[in-house]
Design a protein around this motif. Sequence first.
Motif, short mmCIF file in Angstrom:
data_model
loop_
_atom_site.label_atom_id
_atom_site.label_comp_id
_atom_site.label_asym_id
_atom_site.label_seq_id
_atom_site.Cartn_x
_atom_site.Cartn_y
_atom_site.Cartn_z
N LEU A 1 -55.71 -25.03 -28.73
CA LEU A 1 -57.17 -25.27 -28.23
C LEU A 1 -58.35 -25.29 -29.01
CD1 LEU A 1 -56.37 -22.89 -25.04
CD2 LEU A 1 -56.58 -25.14 -25.22
N GLY A 2 -57.82 -24.49 -30.25
CA GLY A 2 -58.54 -24.31 -31.46
C GLY A 2 -59.10 -23.01 -31.37
N PRO A 3 -59.59 -22.44 -32.52
CA PRO A 3 -59.94 -20.96 -32.75
C PRO A 3 -61.61 -20.57 -32.15
CG PRO A 3 -60.15 -22.09 -34.85
CD PRO A 3 -59.70 -23.15 -33.71
N GLY A 4 -62.25 -21.75 -31.57
CA GLY A 4 -63.35 -21.46 -31.27
C GLY A 4 -63.70 -20.31 -30.28
N ILE A 5 -62.88 -19.78 -29.44
CA ILE A 5 -63.29 -18.93 -28.35
C ILE A 5 -62.40 -17.65 -28.67
CG2 ILE A 5 -63.38 -18.37 -25.71
CD1 ILE A 5 -64.86 -20.82 -25.83
N SER A 6 -62.72 -16.64 -28.86
CA SER A 6 -62.10 -15.48 -29.23
C SER A 6 -63.11 -14.15 -28.71
CB SER A 6 -61.77 -15.28 -30.50
OG SER A 6 -62.71 -15.00 -31.45
N GLU A 42 -77.99 -6.48 -25.63
CA GLU A 42 -77.15 -7.49 -25.21
C GLU A 42 -77.73 -8.74 -24.43
OE1 GLU A 42 -73.58 -6.98 -22.13
OE2 GLU A 42 -73.09 -5.80 -23.93
N TRP A 43 -77.45 -9.75 -24.70
CA TRP A 43 -78.02 -11.01 -24.24
C TRP A 43 -77.08 -12.23 -24.10
CZ3 TRP A 43 -79.00 -15.27 -27.82
CH2 TRP A 43 -78.85 -14.96 -29.06
N ASN A 44 -77.27 -13.01 -22.96
CA ASN A 44 -76.39 -14.11 -22.58
C ASN A 44 -76.62 -15.55 -23.23
OD1 ASN A 44 -74.73 -12.39 -21.17
ND2 ASN A 44 -76.04 -12.44 -19.51
N LEU A 45 -75.97 -16.43 -23.55
CA LEU A 45 -76.22 -17.53 -23.77
C LEU A 45 -75.44 -18.31 -23.06
CD1 LEU A 45 -77.22 -19.82 -26.17
CD2 LEU A 45 -75.49 -19.38 -27.36
N LEU A 95 -65.13 -27.95 -25.33
CA LEU A 95 -64.88 -26.45 -25.51
C LEU A 95 -65.77 -25.42 -25.78
CD1 LEU A 95 -61.59 -27.63 -27.67
CD2 LEU A 95 -61.56 -27.08 -25.40
N ALA A 96 -66.73 -25.77 -26.20
CA ALA A 96 -67.82 -24.81 -26.53
C ALA A 96 -68.64 -24.47 -25.26
CB ALA A 96 -68.90 -25.21 -27.68
N ARG A 97 -68.62 -25.04 -24.06
CA ARG A 97 -69.18 -24.92 -23.04
C ARG A 97 -68.88 -23.42 -22.38
NH1 ARG A 97 -68.92 -30.79 -20.69
NH2 ARG A 97 -69.97 -31.92 -22.37
N GLY A 98 -70.06 -22.68 -21.83
CA GLY A 98 -69.39 -21.62 -21.11
C GLY A 98 -70.64 -20.57 -21.34
N ASN A 99 -70.46 -19.26 -20.82
CA ASN A 99 -71.40 -18.21 -20.93
C ASN A 99 -70.78 -17.40 -22.12
OD1 ASN A 99 -73.48 -16.46 -20.25
ND2 ASN A 99 -72.18 -15.51 -18.90
N TYR A 100 -71.74 -17.14 -23.08
CA TYR A 100 -71.67 -16.07 -24.00
C TYR A 100 -72.26 -14.93 -24.00
CZ TYR A 100 -69.43 -20.32 -26.14
OH TYR A 100 -68.57 -21.37 -26.43
N VAL A 101 -71.74 -13.88 -24.35
CA VAL A 101 -72.38 -12.43 -24.31
C VAL A 101 -72.64 -12.05 -25.76
CG1 VAL A 101 -72.28 -10.15 -23.59
CG2 VAL A 101 -71.30 -11.84 -21.96
#
Length: 128
Positions: free
Chosen positions: A55-60, A117-120, A94-100
């Motif tokens: 899946l790639g290391p992009g999400i951790s 703290e903020w969301n993207l 793969l980068a789509r989603g909610n990031y905190v």
Amino acid sequence: MADDDVTTEQLAAIAAENEEPEPVNYKPPAQKTVKEIHELDKDDESLRKYKEALLGPGISEAVDKSDYMVGSYGPRDSEYDFLTTVEEAPKGLLARGNYVIKSKFTDDDKHDHLSWEWNLNIKKDWKD
């Protein structure tokens, strides 16, 4: 050719009519985000590495970490402004989603002066 002779096409049609469909017991699993898949077995090192390879290391847990040295400024009546360099948000499915995102302002002694703290949200389309 006799009247009783049947062609192969006719035999195939008769076989297709008499064939009963086999019941399919497959039920697809519920859809999960890439982040959810990464978090499923986060304690198993070998599975984590395997998922990263697929899946790639992009999400951790820690997606990126940036430190910026602001410098040394003495107190004054007016506020100081500091702008970081421009960064682009990740692109692609793969980068789509909610990031905190957790931000903090600390000094050299690791004293936390300000934390927030903020969301993207990264989406393909903003109509959703």
